[in-house]
Design an enzyme around this catalytic site. Sequence first.
Site, mmCIF file in Angstrom:
data_model
loop_
_atom_site.group_PDB
_atom_site.id
_atom_site.type_symbol
_atom_site.label_atom_id
_atom_site.label_comp_id
_atom_site.label_asym_id
_atom_site.label_seq_id
_atom_site.Cartn_x
_atom_site.Cartn_y
_atom_site.Cartn_z
ATOM 1 N N GLY A 55 0.777 -1.239 0.000
ATOM 2 C CA GLY A 55 0.000 0.000 0.000
ATOM 3 C C GLY A 55 0.808 1.288 0.000
ATOM 4 N N TRP A 57 2.509 2.826 -2.488
ATOM 5 C CA TRP A 57 2.179 3.694 -3.631
ATOM 6 C C TRP A 57 0.755 4.222 -3.496
ATOM 7 C CZ3 TRP A 57 4.282 2.879 -9.206
ATOM 8 C CH2 TRP A 57 5.683 2.805 -9.162
ATOM 9 N N ASP A 75 -4.177 -6.031 -6.072
ATOM 10 C CA ASP A 75 -3.031 -6.926 -5.817
ATOM 11 C C ASP A 75 -3.547 -8.329 -5.524
ATOM 12 O OD1 ASP A 75 0.174 -6.170 -5.009
ATOM 13 O OD2 ASP A 75 -0.538 -8.185 -4.527
ATOM 14 N N ASP A 116 3.598 -1.019 -10.078
ATOM 15 C CA ASP A 116 4.871 -1.442 -9.477
ATOM 16 C C ASP A 116 4.891 -2.969 -9.468
ATOM 17 O OD1 ASP A 116 7.308 -0.870 -8.243
ATOM 18 O OD2 ASP A 116 6.455 -0.811 -6.228
ATOM 19 N N LYS A 156 6.942 -0.351 -13.504
ATOM 20 C CA LYS A 156 8.254 -0.967 -13.283
ATOM 21 C C LYS A 156 8.431 -2.087 -14.299
ATOM 22 C CE LYS A 156 8.815 -3.546 -9.518
ATOM 23 N NZ LYS A 156 8.935 -3.522 -8.060
HETATM 24 C C1 LIG Z 1 6.884 -4.497 -5.348
HETATM 25 S S1 LIG Z 1 5.289 -5.007 -4.871
HETATM 26 C C2 LIG Z 1 4.406 -3.481 -4.906
HETATM 27 C C3 LIG Z 1 4.737 -2.547 -3.781
HETATM 28 C C4 LIG Z 1 3.807 -1.348 -3.727
HETATM 29 N N1 LIG Z 1 4.017 -0.472 -4.872
HETATM 30 C C5 LIG Z 1 3.988 -0.532 -2.479
HETATM 31 O O1 LIG Z 1 4.653 0.503 -2.496
HETATM 32 O O2 LIG Z 1 3.418 -0.918 -1.444
HETATM 33 C C6 LIG Z 1 4.698 -5.835 -6.309
HETATM 34 C C7 LIG Z 1 3.331 -6.436 -6.154
HETATM 35 O O3 LIG Z 1 2.856 -6.920 -7.425
HETATM 36 C C8 LIG Z 1 1.877 -7.917 -7.101
HETATM 37 N N2 LIG Z 1 1.480 -8.709 -8.275
HETATM 38 C C9 LIG Z 1 2.242 -9.584 -8.983
HETATM 39 N N3 LIG Z 1 1.517 -10.134 -9.977
HETATM 40 C C10 LIG Z 1 0.270 -9.598 -9.897
HETATM 41 C C11 LIG Z 1 -0.928 -9.787 -10.635
HETATM 42 N N4 LIG Z 1 -0.982 -10.639 -11.686
HETATM 43 N N5 LIG Z 1 -2.030 -9.086 -10.294
HETATM 44 C C12 LIG Z 1 -1.985 -8.230 -9.226
HETATM 45 N N6 LIG Z 1 -0.870 -8.013 -8.491
HETATM 46 C C13 LIG Z 1 0.237 -8.688 -8.802
HETATM 47 C C14 LIG Z 1 2.563 -8.719 -6.014
HETATM 48 O O4 LIG Z 1 1.626 -9.460 -5.251
HETATM 49 C C15 LIG Z 1 3.279 -7.634 -5.207
HETATM 50 O O5 LIG Z 1 2.554 -7.298 -4.044
#
Ligand SMILES: C[S@@+](CC[C@H](N)C(=O)[O-])C[C@H]1O[C@@H](n2cnc3c(N)ncnc32)[C@H](O)[C@@H]1O
Length: 245
Positions: A55, A57, A75, A116, A156
């Site tokens: 959370g 972002w 997510d 992200d 990203k």
């Molecule tokens: C680096 S984290 C994001 C961090 C977030 N931006 C923050 O600041 O809190 C990447 C996220 O992408 C999610 N993710 C990966 N594949 C996904 C998908 N197909 N659908 C939704 N979320 C996905 C992962 O569960 C993970 O929580």
Amino acid sequence: MSNRWVNESRRDTWRRQAKEEGYRTRSAWKLRQIQDRYHLIRAGDVILDVGCYPGGWAQVAVELSGEEGEVIGVDLVPCIPVEGAKLLVGDITDLAIQESVVKELAQRPLNVVVSDISPDITGNWSTDQAVSIDLVAKVLDFSLPLLCAGGSFVTKVFQGTGIDELIGVLKEHFSKVRRFSPEASRNASSEVYIVCRNHQPWRTPNISLTKRWEESMSRLDGNESGEDVEPSTVGFRVLKRTEAD
Ligand SMILES: C[S@@+](CC[C@H](N)C(=O)[O-])C[C@H]1O[C@@H](n2cnc3c(N)ncnc32)[C@H](O)[C@@H]1O
């Protein structure tokens, strides 16, 4: 001093600053620094945050879009609620969750998409990188039809094969496309952000972005120059409305 020690120490600094500001993640600074450079989010904007857990972002997006704005996050992993954001749980490539996003929007267009997203890491770099970029292409195919004219998209991606080709197809949708490496993600050399501004929906080709990217990959000539990565300057002029360049 080893590079590893220096990198860890920098990451600790951003983690500490995130904690001090009440952000859940160090990543929150990355979005702040992207905003500082490109001014993507404005007060009142409707924002989709893809891969929003835990959370960080979403917190920044709520802060920047203000009381009139709206933030929808998605997510695979459920988040502790972020005040001012609607956070959905599911796979962004799944039709049911896409329909939930559309329902939440209630006919309003998105102003900004921030992503992200990171796939599960297998440890096999080329596999992880290919999955990451394929996921980004799918996010684009879903979200671009919902993005307003003039809107922005930031995502990203893991550095490597296919980024030049992805940028090539993105230039068919946006007048400005840049790679950007925020200070808070420097030395996490595996990642870079692609920042797309001024969405031009009338230029949208009739073939899905994923398909065009795959076609472009089949013509790949192995050119991964990376010369257009822009470094970040640190500073927080949030909500500034002038064009970045
Ligand atoms: C680096 S984290 C994001 C961090 C977030 N931006 C923050 O600041 O809190 C990447 C996220 O992408 C999610 N993710 C990966 N594949 C996904 C998908 N197909 N659908 C939704 N979320 C996905 C992962 O569960 C993970 O929580």
